[in-house]
Enzyme design. Structure first.
Site, PDB file in Angstrom:
ATOM      1  N   GLU A 177       0.843  -1.210   0.000  1.00 15.78           N
ATOM      2  CA  GLU A 177       0.000   0.000   0.000  1.00 15.78           C
ATOM      3  C   GLU A 177       0.870   1.249   0.000  1.00 15.78           C
ATOM      4  OE1 GLU A 177      -2.747   1.309  -0.356  1.00 15.78           O
ATOM      5  OE2 GLU A 177      -4.427   0.130   0.386  1.00 15.78           O
ATOM      6  N   ASP A 178       0.327   2.316  -0.526  1.00 16.12           N
ATOM      7  CA  ASP A 178       1.024   3.600  -0.438  1.00 16.12           C
ATOM      8  C   ASP A 178       0.812   4.236   0.929  1.00 16.12           C
ATOM      9  OD1 ASP A 178      -1.687   4.052  -0.911  1.00 16.12           O
ATOM     10  OD2 ASP A 178      -1.380   5.552  -2.478  1.00 16.12           O
ATOM     11  N   ASP A 202      -4.821   5.320   5.889  1.00 15.39           N
ATOM     12  CA  ASP A 202      -5.384   6.537   6.471  1.00 15.39           C
ATOM     13  C   ASP A 202      -6.463   6.118   7.486  1.00 15.39           C
ATOM     14  OD1 ASP A 202      -6.129   9.183   6.835  1.00 15.39           O
ATOM     15  OD2 ASP A 202      -7.232   9.329   4.964  1.00 15.39           O
ATOM     16  N   PHE A 207      -2.267  16.210   3.871  1.00 22.13           N
ATOM     17  CA  PHE A 207      -2.435  15.561   2.574  1.00 22.13           C
ATOM     18  C   PHE A 207      -1.106  15.568   1.820  1.00 22.13           C
ATOM     19  CE2 PHE A 207      -3.720  14.923  -1.809  1.00 22.13           C
ATOM     20  CZ  PHE A 207      -4.561  13.836  -1.649  1.00 22.13           C
ATOM     21  N   ARG A 223       2.409  12.408  -9.014  1.00 17.58           N
ATOM     22  CA  ARG A 223       2.889  11.051  -8.688  1.00 17.58           C
ATOM     23  C   ARG A 223       4.382  10.906  -8.961  1.00 17.58           C
ATOM     24  NH1 ARG A 223      -1.572   7.599  -7.822  1.00 17.58           N
ATOM     25  NH2 ARG A 223      -3.383   7.957  -9.136  1.00 17.58           N
TER      26      ARG A 223
HETATM   27  P1  5GP Z   1      -8.177   4.713   3.828  1.00 20.13           P
HETATM   28  O1  5GP Z   1      -9.200   3.731   3.358  1.00 20.13           O
HETATM   29  O2  5GP Z   1      -7.130   4.117   4.718  1.00 20.13           O
HETATM   30  O3  5GP Z   1      -8.812   5.926   4.462  1.00 20.13           O
HETATM   31  O4  5GP Z   1      -7.528   5.314   2.551  1.00 20.13           O
HETATM   32  C1  5GP Z   1      -6.411   4.834   1.921  1.00 20.13           C
HETATM   33  C2  5GP Z   1      -6.271   5.490   0.568  1.00 20.13           C
HETATM   34  O5  5GP Z   1      -6.608   6.887   0.653  1.00 20.13           O
HETATM   35  C3  5GP Z   1      -4.863   5.479   0.080  1.00 20.13           C
HETATM   36  O6  5GP Z   1      -4.557   4.307  -0.629  1.00 20.13           O
HETATM   37  C4  5GP Z   1      -4.811   6.728  -0.794  1.00 20.13           C
HETATM   38  O7  5GP Z   1      -5.288   6.432  -2.077  1.00 20.13           O
HETATM   39  C5  5GP Z   1      -5.776   7.688  -0.139  1.00 20.13           C
HETATM   40  N1  5GP Z   1      -5.105   8.690   0.740  1.00 20.13           N
HETATM   41  C6  5GP Z   1      -5.218   8.815   2.081  1.00 20.13           C
HETATM   42  N2  5GP Z   1      -4.477   9.827   2.543  1.00 20.13           N
HETATM   43  C7  5GP Z   1      -3.859  10.358   1.468  1.00 20.13           C
HETATM   44  C8  5GP Z   1      -2.913  11.439   1.300  1.00 20.13           C
HETATM   45  O8  5GP Z   1      -2.481  12.141   2.221  1.00 20.13           O
HETATM   46  N3  5GP Z   1      -2.502  11.665   0.012  1.00 20.13           N
HETATM   47  C9  5GP Z   1      -2.928  10.948  -1.051  1.00 20.13           C
HETATM   48  N4  5GP Z   1      -2.460  11.276  -2.245  1.00 20.13           N
HETATM   49  N5  5GP Z   1      -3.821   9.922  -0.927  1.00 20.13           N
HETATM   50  C10 5GP Z   1      -4.264   9.631   0.323  1.00 20.13           C
END
Ligand code: 5GP
Length: 180
Positions: A98-99, A102, A151, A164
């Site tokens: 995963e990147d 959150d 963010f 990206r």
């Molecule tokens: P979660 O389901 O954990 O809330 O969200 C995960 C996804 O939200 C990540 O894979 C990403 O695509 C997006 N995301 C959450 N925070 C950020 C952020 O600070 N920057 C970016 N570019 N994407 C984020």
């Protein structure tokens, strides 16, 4: 592009050093096993490309695409599979790449979905963890960096498909994504 970045959070050198450490840790933990590296499109692609070259094990890779924030910076809480795996994962050690984690909603859904397919194991490596934002009880097994609730873009992470290709992780200026 760079003028939209408020600050560099993690430099190219820090990324490279930490990715090598994660690769070594994973190599050690999976000794004697082979791994399916499962990249979650599109954000994990740069991290994945660097990480798998630091993993000294027999390794195959595949991708899944899940619904994400779209043009917004807020999680909808709704997860959909846009692209699924090409093959069965029975008898496979899955390492999800995963990147960023959150709220954890995406990862929780994904782990449950994959576990139901009877793999040998499912673990998660994430480049970034916004631990203070977690809404559900799900934790990465390996984490590159814990970051504050800002963010971020770069090194695969986007805003509106842009940024990206930045070689570092940076914080986007608020005026870039706030709708007035
Ligand atoms: P979660 O389901 O954990 O809330 O969200 C995960 C996804 O939200 C990540 O894979 C990403 O695509 C997006 N995301 C959450 N925070 C950020 C952020 O600070 N920057 C970016 N570019 N994407 C984020």
């Amino acid at each position: 592009m760079e003028e939209d970045i408020a600050k560099v959070l993690i430099s190219r050198e820090e990324l490279s050093r930490r990715v090598a450490e994660l690769g070594a840790e994973i190599t050690h933990d999976y000794e004697g096993k082979s791994v399916l590296a499962l990249g979650i499109l599109k954000g994990s692609v740069l991290f994945m490309a660097d990480l798998i070259r630091e993993i000294k094990l027999p390794l195959a890779y595949d991708f899944m695409a899940l619904s994400s924030y779209g043009a917004s910076t807020q999680s909808s809480g709704v997860v959909r599979i846009l692209k699924d795996l090409d093959r069965s994962v029975e008898d496979v050690h899955i390492l999800i790449i995963e990147d960023i984690v959150d709220t954890g909603l995406t990862l929780k859904y994904l782990k449950e979905n994959l576990t139901a397919r009877n793999p040998l194991s499912v673990k998660v490596v994430t480049l970034l963890d916004k631990a203070t934002r977690r809404q559900v009880d799900v934790f990465p097994d390996y984490n590159g960096f814990t970051i504050p609730d800002e963010f971020v873009v770069g090194y695969g992470l986007d805003f509106n498909e842009g940024y990206r290709n930045l070689p570092y992780v940076g914080v986007l200026k608020q005026e870039t994504y706030e709708v007035n």
